[in-house]
Enzyme design. Structure first.
Site, PDB file in Angstrom:
ATOM      1  N   LYS A  40       1.056  -1.155  -0.077  1.00  0.00           N
ATOM      2  CA  LYS A  40      -0.026   0.224   0.036  1.00  0.00           C
ATOM      3  C   LYS A  40       0.824   1.321  -0.069  1.00  0.00           C
ATOM      4  O   LYS A  40       2.071   1.111   0.314  1.00  0.00           O
ATOM      5  CB  LYS A  40      -0.943   0.145   1.319  1.00  0.00           C
ATOM      6  N   ARG A 138     -10.549   1.043  14.683  1.00  0.00           N
ATOM      7  CA  ARG A 138     -10.370   1.672  13.297  1.00  0.00           C
ATOM      8  C   ARG A 138     -11.819   1.255  12.327  1.00  0.00           C
ATOM      9  O   ARG A 138     -12.767   1.882  12.215  1.00  0.00           O
ATOM     10  CB  ARG A 138      -9.293   1.247  12.833  1.00  0.00           C
ATOM     11  N   TYR A 270      13.981  31.698   3.352  1.00  0.00           N
ATOM     12  CA  TYR A 270      12.970  32.606   4.087  1.00  0.00           C
ATOM     13  C   TYR A 270      12.862  32.940   5.459  1.00  0.00           C
ATOM     14  O   TYR A 270      13.138  32.105   6.291  1.00  0.00           O
ATOM     15  CB  TYR A 270      11.558  31.778   3.770  1.00  0.00           C
ATOM     16  N   MET A 317      10.424  25.174  -1.157  1.00  0.00           N
ATOM     17  CA  MET A 317       9.417  24.155  -2.004  1.00  0.00           C
ATOM     18  C   MET A 317      10.246  22.999  -2.933  1.00  0.00           C
ATOM     19  O   MET A 317      10.215  22.067  -2.795  1.00  0.00           O
ATOM     20  CB  MET A 317       8.653  25.071  -2.662  1.00  0.00           C
TER      21      MET A 317
END
EC number: 5.1.1.1
Length: 376
Positions: A40, A138, A270, A317
């Protein structure tokens, strides 16, 4: 998302390690047990369509995925062995699953009734696995009366083939076995209520096998261990020793695309979260949070050439910067993640830095990253 094959950044997946981990898991099974490889989330970020045939060659008897679309991807990759979806799917997709010989889990009578209408319309039979909530909280049946009603509904119902019954352990990776034992007891009770006998009963996951907690399961759902990672690796925890050695398969490599000297007082990134305390050499690496290399990696050390260097400034990014001990040329190799479990930049150490588990780190590396498969 486009895969950036023309930039110097890629995940390297060691196929020999995948084969060895699969073979070791297979060899550790009891006679008659089946090995279902869990692929998965794109095989935990490693590449499901590419790895499933490798696992099949190494002894996989079937595969587990999280959703129907992942199962369909395996069928398109020419995988013909059994595929079990572990997550609940819309009842409307029952016919699509049946047409592709993909098994689905069941957690309610209402779902069965809706799915039956779809299957009858198409003249199909669906293989199902009854999910039991033995303590995970779950999905799955947890109340006796609900499960008895489903058992009755399935009697003589040819729209469904009851292929399996399963549960999932919440703490098989813990040295304290008390809750594990509670879940086993609860599952066996639910099993005793079932008169429609499944082909397979399965409870064992990676941790149950690696830490010798096998519970007479027909199928072992082997997941994170396939990729060479210890499931007992929560931040700050003591790893339990696995029953056999695991070989990590993933490494993450790039290179410096730019190197410059900055002067004392100059800001990096940044928000200028790094200010040079003296003249410094800064290198830029073409990987960022858009690739899954998230901003919390600021301060983490990656290997530049032979030297571990800290990430300075906020991860951008598409790029991040490292503090170099001296001038080095652009093009110098950068190892973000090492396949050596003892390395300071192993997947486990990266997870510790992020205060998470290595499952999450591996899964967050997305399709923009090229995946190169080595040692075929």
């Amino acid at each position: 998302m486009i895969t950036a094959v023309n930039r110097p950044a890629a995940l390297h997946i060691n196929l020999a390690a995948i084969k060895e981990n699969t073979r070791q898991a297979k060899a550790h099974l009891k006679p008659g047990q089946k090995l279902f490889c869990v692929v998965k989330a794109n095989a935990y970020g490693h590449g499901a369509a590419r790895l499933a045939p490798v696992m099949e060659e190494a002894g996989a008897d079937g595969f587990c995925v999280a959703m129907l679309d992942e199962g369909l991807e395996l069928r398109r990759a020419q995988i013909v062995k059994p595929i079990l979806v572990l997550g609940l799917q819309p009842a409307e997709e029952a016919a699509l699953a049946a047409a592709n010989d993909i098994s689905l889990p069941v957690s309610s009578l209402d779902w069965l009734k809706k799915a039956e209408k779809v299957l009858r319309k198409e003249g199909l039979q669906l293989k199902i696995h009854l999910a039991i909530d033995s303590g995970m909280g779950r999905i799955g049946f947890s109340e006796d009366e609900d499960f008895k009603a489903v058992n009755e509904y399935l009697q003589g119902n040819d729209a469904f083939f009851v292929e399996g019954m399963f549960t999932h352990f919440a703490s098989a990776d813990s040295a304290d076995a008390s809750y594990f034992d509670y879940q086993v007891k609860r599952f066996k009770h639910m099993e005793s209520l079932l008169t429609v006998k499944p082909k397979w009963i399965h409870v064992d996951n990676t941790a149950a096998i690696l830490f010798d907690k096998d519970v007479a399961s027909d199928i072992v759902r082997f997941g994170i261990g396939l990729y060479g990672l210890n499931p007992s690796s929560a931040p700050g925890s003591r790893d339990l020793e696995p029953a056999f050695a695991l070989k990590p398969a993933m490494s993450f490599v790039s290179e410096l695309t730019y190197v410059k000297q900055i002067h004392k007082g100059y800001g990096v990134g940044y928000g200028s979260t790094h200010i040079a305390e003296e003249d410094e050499w800064i290198g830029t690496v073409p990987v960022g949070y858009a690739d899954g290399w998230i901003r919390k990696f600021q301060g983490f050390k990656v290997k530049v050439g032979d030297t571990y260097c800290p990430i300075v400034g906020r991860v951008c990014m598409d790029q991040f910067m490292v503090l170099l001990p001296k001038e080095v040329p652009a093009g110098t190799p950068v190892e973000l993640i090492s396949a050596d479990p003892a390395a300071p930049n192993s997947l486990r150490r990266a997870a510790d830095w992020l205060d998470t588990i290595h499952y999450e780190v591996a899964c967050q590396f997305n399709d923009r990253l090229d995946r190169i498969y080595d040692n075929e």
